[in-house]
Design an enzyme around this catalytic site. Structure first.
Site, short mmCIF file in Angstrom:
data_model
loop_
_atom_site.label_atom_id
_atom_site.label_comp_id
_atom_site.label_asym_id
_atom_site.label_seq_id
_atom_site.Cartn_x
_atom_site.Cartn_y
_atom_site.Cartn_z
CG ASN A 176 -2.29 0.61 0.89
OD1 ASN A 176 -2.37 1.58 0.15
ND2 ASN A 176 -3.35 0.06 1.48
CG HIS B 204 24.44 2.64 10.46
ND1 HIS B 204 25.05 3.04 9.30
CD2 HIS B 204 23.12 2.92 10.29
CE1 HIS B 204 24.15 3.56 8.47
NE2 HIS B 204 22.97 3.49 9.05
CB THR C 189 13.43 -6.05 17.59
OG1 THR C 189 12.78 -6.76 18.65
CG2 THR C 189 13.01 -4.59 17.62
NE ARG D 273 7.34 -8.23 25.03
CZ ARG D 273 7.28 -6.94 25.28
NH1 ARG D 273 6.19 -6.26 24.96
NH2 ARG D 273 8.29 -6.31 25.84
#
Length: 190
Positions: A87, A117, A167, A182
């Protein structure tokens, strides 16, 4: 091996590389030219959009749709499966591979990052970076504004709630949300 191949190979291997390499910079500029054209296409130019994305991406599955505006680094590291829907206003930072399986849905404003990085400030200040691939399996739905971080894999059919920051890897057939994202519960009938 040429400098171009060396830096691009390092980038795709998840090693430190120099993003200011002239060959990578040229590839980036080529992608930006295609994106500028794509993002300026009228709504009724589906064929032109598909041709532009087929030229930009490393793979563009039959029946896939991408709505502008789209942002990416190179394009050639992005593989979309069949019948995907991306989208408005998505960002796919493809310094490494971003693979979307078949029938993946990205809501507006989804960001997928492969670029990262070094924590070491001397390396970071020297302009070195690295990138980790992202893999999103068949049937995944990422809600609006979700962010997927470098190196993450998301299993088949998983639903990620709007605004989530993914993550870590997520298994197949779950609903997940939050920051950090989660697992909330399994999908019914999975």
């Amino acid at each position: 091996m040429t400098m171009r191949n060396d830096q691009r190979a390092r980038m795709l291997a998840g090693e430190l590389y120099n993003a200011e390499d002239p060959h990578l910079q040229a590839a980036h500029l080529d992608a930006q030219a295609l994106l500028a054209t794509f993002n300026a296409t009228p709504a009724d130019a589906a064929g032109k959009r598909q041709a532009l994305l087929s030229a930009l991406f490393g793979g563009f599955g039959v029946g896939s749709v991408v709505r502008p505006a789209l942002r990416c680094d190179y394009g050639f590291n992005i593989i979309l499966g069949k019948r995907c829907f991306v989208n408005y206003d998505c960002v796919l930072l493809d310094c490494n591979r971003i693979t979307l399986g078949d029938e993946v849905q990205l809501a507006p404003g989804v960001h997928i990052y492969t670029a990262t990085h070094p924590l070491e400030p001397i390396q970071r200040r020297a302009g070195l970076e690295y990138a980790l691939p992202v893999a999103i399996a068949d049937g995944v739905w990422l809600g609006g504004g979700a962010i997927v971080c470098p190196g993450v894999s998301i299993g088949e059919n998983t639903v990620v709630g709007a605004g989530s920051v993914v993550t870590r890897d997520l298994p197949a057939n779950v609903v997940a949300a939050g920051n950090p994202c989660r697992v909330i519960r399994p999908l019914p009938h999975a």
